[in-house]
Design a protein around this motif. Structure first.
Motif, short mmCIF file in Angstrom:
data_model
loop_
_atom_site.label_atom_id
_atom_site.label_comp_id
_atom_site.label_asym_id
_atom_site.label_seq_id
_atom_site.Cartn_x
_atom_site.Cartn_y
_atom_site.Cartn_z
N LEU A 1 42.82 72.84 70.61
CA LEU A 1 43.14 71.55 70.79
C LEU A 1 44.75 71.46 71.43
O LEU A 1 44.93 70.61 72.30
CB LEU A 1 43.29 70.76 69.39
CG LEU A 1 41.86 70.49 68.81
CD1 LEU A 1 42.28 69.91 67.38
CD2 LEU A 1 41.00 69.57 69.71
N PRO B 1 42.01 77.77 62.56
CA PRO B 1 43.42 77.75 63.39
C PRO B 1 43.00 78.09 65.00
O PRO B 1 43.80 77.63 65.72
CB PRO B 1 44.06 79.19 62.83
CG PRO B 1 42.98 79.80 62.04
CD PRO B 1 42.10 78.96 61.47
N ARG C 1 42.42 74.69 66.16
CA ARG C 1 43.76 73.94 66.21
C ARG C 1 44.48 74.49 67.57
O ARG C 1 44.70 73.48 68.34
CB ARG C 1 44.56 74.16 65.02
CG ARG C 1 43.96 73.49 63.67
CD ARG C 1 45.22 73.12 62.87
NE ARG C 1 45.87 74.04 62.30
CZ ARG C 1 45.52 74.92 61.11
NH1 ARG C 1 44.28 74.68 60.66
NH2 ARG C 1 46.15 76.16 60.88
N ILE D 1 39.51 71.14 62.12
CA ILE D 1 40.98 71.46 62.29
C ILE D 1 41.35 72.51 61.13
O ILE D 1 42.39 72.75 61.14
CB ILE D 1 41.78 70.20 62.24
CG1 ILE D 1 41.81 69.25 60.81
CG2 ILE D 1 41.54 69.19 63.28
CD1 ILE D 1 42.73 68.31 60.85
N ALA D 2 40.35 72.74 60.34
CA ALA D 2 40.75 73.63 59.12
C ALA D 2 40.66 75.17 60.02
O ALA D 2 41.08 76.04 59.42
CB ALA D 2 39.87 73.79 58.27
N ASN E 1 34.52 64.20 57.31
CA ASN E 1 34.17 65.86 56.99
C ASN E 1 34.32 66.54 58.16
O ASN E 1 34.93 67.65 58.10
CB ASN E 1 32.76 65.74 56.31
CG ASN E 1 32.40 64.78 55.13
OD1 ASN E 1 33.54 64.24 54.68
ND2 ASN E 1 31.42 64.76 54.87
N TYR F 1 38.07 66.90 59.49
CA TYR F 1 38.84 67.97 58.64
C TYR F 1 38.28 69.52 58.83
O TYR F 1 38.94 70.38 58.88
CB TYR F 1 38.89 67.49 57.27
CG TYR F 1 39.63 66.33 56.76
CD1 TYR F 1 41.12 66.26 57.59
CD2 TYR F 1 39.22 65.43 56.33
CE1 TYR F 1 41.87 65.07 57.16
CE2 TYR F 1 40.05 64.08 56.15
CZ TYR F 1 41.29 64.26 56.54
OH TYR F 1 42.01 63.11 56.37
N ALA F 2 36.82 69.73 58.69
CA ALA F 2 36.42 70.98 58.90
C ALA F 2 36.78 71.54 60.19
O ALA F 2 37.08 72.65 60.18
CB ALA F 2 34.90 70.99 58.79
#
Lengths: 122, 122
Positions: free
Chosen positions: A34, A28, A31, A25-26, A19, A22-23
């Motif tokens: 990273l 932007p 992301r 990298i949701a 969870n 995914y949360a």
DNA sequence: ATAATATTCTACCGATCGGTTGAATGATAA
DNA sequence: TTATCATTCAACCGATCGGTAGAATATTAT
């Protein structure tokens, strides 16, 4: 830290780590953080300099990524150096791949069935 | 609906659809809904019957999945039939795979460099 | 010792989230 | 027509989120 063995065939549903990944990298901005970290280690300050939000905002994003296990922090003096930890991504990819393939196979089979039943379709 | 061409080599950062997909699958209930829908089409009611939350709660989750493009709704009379749409998952997987491979290669190279420089490491 | 630097902590803001309840809408069945 | 059924809509709740600002903490530099 005791870590659960993740080498199972069918991914389970309630895995808080999944969870969190995914949360994480949701968003932007996360992301992008990273991606920036893919160029090598960075401390929080120089990382924050690349984003149009406040230092504290970036610091909070980093903490989210850290809790998701995607970033590791190494404190050295007053600087905190951040580096990627791609392991959780592997599990996240595995889950997605597993279900995507499964679903696509199922839907393809269904479509083939329909085509066979009532002829072709645009 | 005009849909953006998604066959590009390097995934961009600001794609609202990608944000929505990751946010959607970050919730375990929604992942379970997707898994349930993998067994075939279901209407909202029979889907809701499988979950320990209210009908309306499930209805809201379905709407989130719909906005992410992961579920398609076909209204027939008073029943709304839901089916999977795995296409967005393909893009989501592609992004994850791309970065995961890139990052792991980078980190492996870094580790090899460190090993070569200062000998082996436990 | 003092000042500058790197960072977190705490508190706040408005927006969104997961969830519930109750009312409204619309299609089917009696 | 009148119920009944399947579903959304609207409002609400407390929790979390993304973001900011300012105070606190610790390390380094002068």
């Amino acid at each position: 830290m005791p870590r659960r063995d993740s080498s199972q065939a069918a991914p389970r549903a309630h895995r808080p780590q999944l969870n969190r990944v995914y949360a994480a990298i949701a968003d932007p901005t996360r992301r992008a953080i990273l991606a920036a970290l893919a160029g090598g280690e960075l401390n929080v300050g120089s990382l924050a300099g690349r984003f149009p939000i406040s230092f504290n905002g970036v610091s909070k994003h980093v903490k989210v990524l850290e809790r998701a296990g995607l970033v590791r922090r190494r404190v050295r003096g007053r600087e905190h150096w951040l580096r990627l930890r791609p392991e959780p991504l592997r599990e996240a990819t595995r889950w997605l791949e597993h279900y995507r393939e499964f679903w696509e196979a199922r839907l393809d089979a269904l479509e083939a069935l329909l085509v066979g039943t009532r002829g072709r379709r645009p």
